[in-house]
Design an enzyme around this catalytic site. Structure first.
Site, PDB file in Angstrom:
ATOM      1  N   GLU A 175      -8.396 -20.378 -18.297  1.00 28.93           N
ATOM      2  CA  GLU A 175      -8.824 -21.403 -17.337  1.00 28.93           C
ATOM      3  C   GLU A 175      -8.031 -22.699 -17.513  1.00 28.93           C
ATOM      4  OE1 GLU A 175     -13.351 -19.858 -16.430  1.00 28.93           O
ATOM      5  OE2 GLU A 175     -13.110 -21.511 -17.862  1.00 28.93           O
ATOM      6  N   GLU A 386     -13.160 -12.554 -15.248  1.00 23.83           N
ATOM      7  CA  GLU A 386     -14.504 -13.042 -15.568  1.00 23.83           C
ATOM      8  C   GLU A 386     -15.326 -13.035 -14.295  1.00 23.83           C
ATOM      9  OE1 GLU A 386     -15.056 -16.720 -17.687  1.00 23.83           O
ATOM     10  OE2 GLU A 386     -13.301 -16.387 -18.964  1.00 23.83           O
TER      11      GLU A 386
END
Length: 489
Positions: A175, A386
């Site tokens: 991320e 995810e």
């Protein structure tokens, strides 16, 4: 059509949220080791000095360090063909700037990867999942110091050489767009940056009190981009068969209304939070709107050198991977109702339901996102690494956990993903659910917020015997994996 042959099915973990053993076998401190737990209404707390009796979730987590064989066996029973996990940088280079790696740390991941291979599970390895060694924060203020680029590349090359015959799929930074967030959470987690006053504080400091430094933050993010690109280049030299990707926390935005100001603001938000980082790592250059946004923020972009531009252009990724949990609405109306309990912020969507933590549930948003990415980055393999649902699980009178709500969440998201593959021809190569086993929540530091198909008897008050047990969703996802996504209902 259906999911392609060889499609990767599995789950995703982060070392700091599952391993525990935070100082075992020579491991050094990393950023999450300095954080206390919170809850939906209480921000997590940064604590530079050890507080007696306080709960540091990562210190023990679910003790994957000693349970990995048991856990991987359960993943194999579910039919996993891949397992996303991270290497804790501080387990390999305890201080981050060490000259030589820690052999005990390297040996641990050898054992983990061997256990995966034993069951035909392909490791998908994140090199930095918010696990920046604490010494790099204190000594260098994380990636704000260009010397940390070299430390990261040395660490990455060490891992590439050690595991070049065991790991094919790699991600550089988890991320990476967390560094775009104008609050202390993204800077500390993603970049290893923290304001010096908080660092010197003798008292705990909540995330919302950490000061932001936009100039330093975007310099640090550029250094991470350069480190990622250099890592891609080094990895391809070590093993040309490596598939090395980025990882974006994809925040899917809709305009709240068709008012042009809502649409323009939504476009800007999407560009800022998603497209800048994606373009740098996929296309190898900053998009033109980046410079306008930086000017508006008062950020001088002269830190981007000509040498940086050459490196970024050469070290582009082989695949685009991302997390998807929810969508958010954007409105130019300052009085629009916001959604609470959600670190990504946003305006409430009246057509969606939300979890207990304020995360709006939007399966169609995943299909929308996959199509958007496929159009922006044509021909590039995509992977959802995810996707998950945090909830409070209750053990029933029969001693089992009947988590139909989790099954429902995943069923609808996988259906949407299937439509993107079959009907929209999106080049999707894999899917890993977030938290196939209960782990520490990164956002709140809780164990109460459970994601897994596998239950772990560990609680926020420190109680629990770490025993594992399966939920109803375990058997449902087992059918999904083993049928290559055909048995969803």
């Amino acid at each position: 059509m259906s999911f392609p042959k060889g499609f990767l099915w599995g789950g995703a973990l982060a070392a700091n949220q599952c391993e525990g053993a935070y100082l075992e076998d020579g491991k050094g401190l990393s950023v999450p080791d300095m954080l206390l737990g919170g809850d939906v209404n209480t921000p997590r707390t940064f604590c530079p000095n050890t507080v007696e009796g306080a709960f540091y979730p990562s210190h023990e987590a679910i003790d994957f360090y000693h349970h990995y064989k048991e856990d991987i066996k359960l993943f194999a029973e579910m039919g996993f063909t891949t397992l996303r996990l991270s290497i804790n940088w501080a387990r390999i280079f305890p201080n981050g700037d060490d000259e030589e790696p820690n052999e005990a740390g390297l040996a641990f991941y050898d054992a983990v990867f061997d256990e995966c291979k034993k069951y035909g599970i392909e490791p998908l390895v994140t090199l930095c999942h918010y696990e920046i060694p604490w010494n790099l924060v204190v000594k260098y203020n994380g990636f704000q110091d260009r010397r940390v680029i070299d430390f990261f590349v040395r660490y990455a090359v060490t891992c590439f050489k050690r595991y070049k015959n065991k790991v094919k799929y790699w991600l550089t930074f988890n991320e990476i767009n967390a560094g775009m967030m104008d609050e202390g959470t993204g800077a500390l987690y993603g970049l290893g940056m923290i304001d010096r006053d908080a660092l010197k504080s003798e008292d705990p400091v909540t995330f919302d009190k950490l000061k932001d430094d936009p100039q330093g933050r975007f310099e640090a993010l550029n250094n991470e981009f350069v480190a990622s690109a250099l890592t891609v280049l080094a990895g391809h030299e070590i093993n040309p068969d490596f598939m090395i990707g980025n990882m974006i926390a994809h925040m899917s935005f809709y305009p709240l209304t068709c008012h042009p100001k809502d649409i323009l603001k939504c476009q800007r938000q999407d560009n800022f939070m998603n497209n800048i980082c994606g373009d740098v790592q996929v296309r190898g250059e900053y998009p033109s709107f980046y410079y306008r946004y930086m000017e508006e923020l008062g950020v001088d972009t002269s830190f981007i050198t000509e040498s940086d531009k050459v490196i970024l252009k050469a070290g582009t990724v082989d695949m685009y991977t991302f997390s998807y949990y929810m969508s958010n609405c954007v409105s130019a109306d300052e009085n629009a109702e916001s959604i609470g309990g959600n670190i990504m912020g946003g305006v409430k969507n009246p057509y969606l339901k939300a979890s207990d933590w304020g995360w709006q549930i939007d399966p169609d948003g995943l299909r929308y996102t996959l199509n958007k990415l496929a159009n922006r980055y044509p021909n590039l393999p995509l992977m959802v690494v995810e996707n998950g649902f945090g909830a409070v699980d209750e053990i029933g009178e029969d001693g089992k956990i009947h988590d139909d709500y989790r099954i429902s969440y995943f069923r609808e998201h996988i259906k949407a993903m299937k439509q993107a593959v079959e009907e929209d021809n999106v080049n999707l190569i894999g899917y890993t659910t977030w938290g196939p086993i209960d782990i520490v929540s990164a956002g709140t530091g809780q164990l109460k917020k459970r994601y897994g198909f596998v239950y772990v008897d560990k609680h926020d008050d420190g109680s629990g015997d770490m025993s594992r047990g399966v939920k109803d969703s375990f058997y449902w996802y087992q059918n999904v994996c083993k049928s290559n996504g055909e048995q969803i209902d």
